[in-house]
Design a protein around this motif. Structure first.
Motif: not given
Lengths: 335, 335
Positions: A219-239, A135-143
């Motif tokens: 192990d940790v992927a850093v992004a602004d909350g916009f980009t992180g939220n896109i990554v989070l939700k696309l990962t969910e959608g593809m899953g 697993c990896y830690l994605l942040m920020d996921c949208g805050a």
């Protein structure tokens, strides 16, 4: 160890919350305080045969919904189950906070009631995402939709400490999500953040392309909350697309037979891609441990979120983060 | 219909290029001109038994590599196979351009040699992405890292016309990639673009969350090049993870037996997720049809890219785009 759980957060509250608490008590031996309307909680437990051993209730008459303004937790909904949970943690009546409720309200409540760690500029919502290898830690996921470079650098520091102290990953690799591996790639934000992150007290491995994330490149992927939220939700959608395709593959009589042959592998695959195994999303940078469970959490997801809250509280990460942040050189354009 | 193909673009050039051209001539009856070192092209065709019926060569002595600066196509590499292909299209010696070479050089060459359509502010790289139900057009995939709202609006117009005229999708749904469906979501760029896109001559369905993209929620998904590139590469990365997991599932003796039972379904699944089925990435906004094939294209991918170039050239989209753009009201802050 006492965990404070918002009894009325999430789509399946309060039943799934209580069932998750019962599982957590059995498995982890924690004490739990559940906030919310006491009568409803009691009745739900009774009607569903849920044991209340090591579980107590703290009355709060109202509930903050997904439609409520996040700031209402400080005003007209100050008597809601989520606000009560924050207050208990603030008053030292519990070691960590768990809720599956309104994400915006959790951010507001955590920031204004529990406060940020001194020196932390912004709290970040982090998600643990399954990969091919772990697993990896994605942040920020949208805050934080828009970020400055020094904020991304702090995210890297917070995420690295979380993986080390809570998830027990040795020397976690931290990457900056970008559209190429070269130093000149990305917008102004990424170029400036890359330069700062190289100087931060982390094992920074440079830019990481989104294609590499599912392989477990960092192990940790850093992004602004916009980009992180896109990554989070696309990962969910593809899953979710992957699940649908698997169901189609093993549908029909012959498909079912094929599925029966590889059943244990299918189960292992599902488990490896299951977000509920990892608990919820830690809110990092807050002076006390806060876990945001997924809105659609089932009892197992609540149980795992409570385990994660316990690990977070036991880790000593918050104290170490405070020390690290205060020892870091301030960037010239920082504030 | 005559397609101009860069003979030395991509990891598998020139062999896979020539094999793809041979397939395209057979299947689509097109005429093809392949650019590049004539001796090498002839020798490759001869040694591999490739029929050169309806295929001719246009000599160009050098090759632009992935390491070359994109602008070198206008300067020290002005005699490369890619530049020669652009020049042929510019001079009216062919109807469309196909290359699997250096993306940056294709952008520079297209913009400076073929030029943008009058009124188009930026050319955008669009990719056709498979979904649960078909495909959608993602744009921009990385040509324009930072964008203004009116540029995103034009992307929506270009993408909509491409889906309608080239992909034959009736009344294509256009969405703006964002982190929530509400109008207040996203950064300044998304909020301003949403307002403008509502007024554009497209079937605009509002914000679309990344989670909805693999389900096929829209026909055209619009984003700045940074966000679009993240979506493209994460989709590829998750697709590749899915392939790996499927291989694991059907590995070993029992796994192989299960795989044999559902073989036709596995084949259909692979085909439905195969980017090479859709050809390459059209570069939209340029005055002549330009197709960027994937760098790792095999003969089938080249064949499909040539089909796509033919469809693009036949569609009349470029003329209609010019008319649409010139009839659109200029936003107040536009330039």
């Amino acid at each position: 160890m006492k965990i404070i759980v918002d009894g009325f957060g999430g789509d399946n509250a309060p039943l799934a919350v209580l069932q998750g608490c019962e599982l957590a008590v059995k498995e982890y031996g924690v004490e739990i305080v559940v906030t919310g309307d006491q009568e409803t909680l009691k009745k739900t437990a009774q009607e569903n045969g849920i044991s209340l051993e090591h579980i107590s209730f703290h009355h709060a008459p109202s509930v903050i919904t997904m439609e409520d303004e996040p700031t209402s937790i400080l005003k007209e909904k100050a008597d809601c189950s989520m606000a009560a949970a924050f207050q208990l943690v603030k008053d030292g009546k519990g070691d960590a906070f768990v809720s599956a409720g309104n994400t915006g309200a959790i951010l507001v409540g955590a920031t204004f009631l529990l406060k940020r760690i001194k020196g932390v500029k912004r709290a970040a919502l982090a998600s643990v995402i399954p990969t091919a290898t772990g697993c990896y830690l994605l942040m920020d996921c949208g805050a934080n939709v828009e970020c400055r470079p020094e904020i991304l650098t702090q995210f890297g520091v917070m995420g690295s400490l979380y993986m080390k102290k809570v998830m027990k990953t040795a020397n976690p690799k931290v990457g900056l999500i970008n559209i190429g591996s070269e130093e000149t790639k990305g917008g102004e934000l990424q170029i400036a953040a890359l330069a700062q992150m190289k100087e931060a007290p982390i094992n920074f491995t440079g830019n990481v392309e989104a294609r590499e994330l599912p392989k477990g490149a960092v192990d940790v992927a850093v992004a602004d909350g916009f980009t992180g939220n896109i990554v989070l939700k696309l990962t969910e959608g593809m899953g979710s697309l992957m699940s649908t395709k698997l169901k189609e593959l093993f549908g029909g009589a012959v498909g079912k037979l094929a599925g029966a042959l590889v059943l244990s592998k299918i189960k292992a695959l599902k488990k490896s891609m299951d977000y509920t195994e990892y608990g919820g999303a830690p809110l990092l940078g807050i002076a006390q441990p806060v876990i945001k469970a997924h809105g659609s959490s089932n009892p197992k997801a609540f149980k795992n979120a409570i385990r994660q809250a316990r690990d977070f509280a036991q880790s000593g990460m918050i104290e170490e983060l405070g020390n690290t942040v205060s020892s870091m050189k301030k960037p010239e354009n920082g504030n």
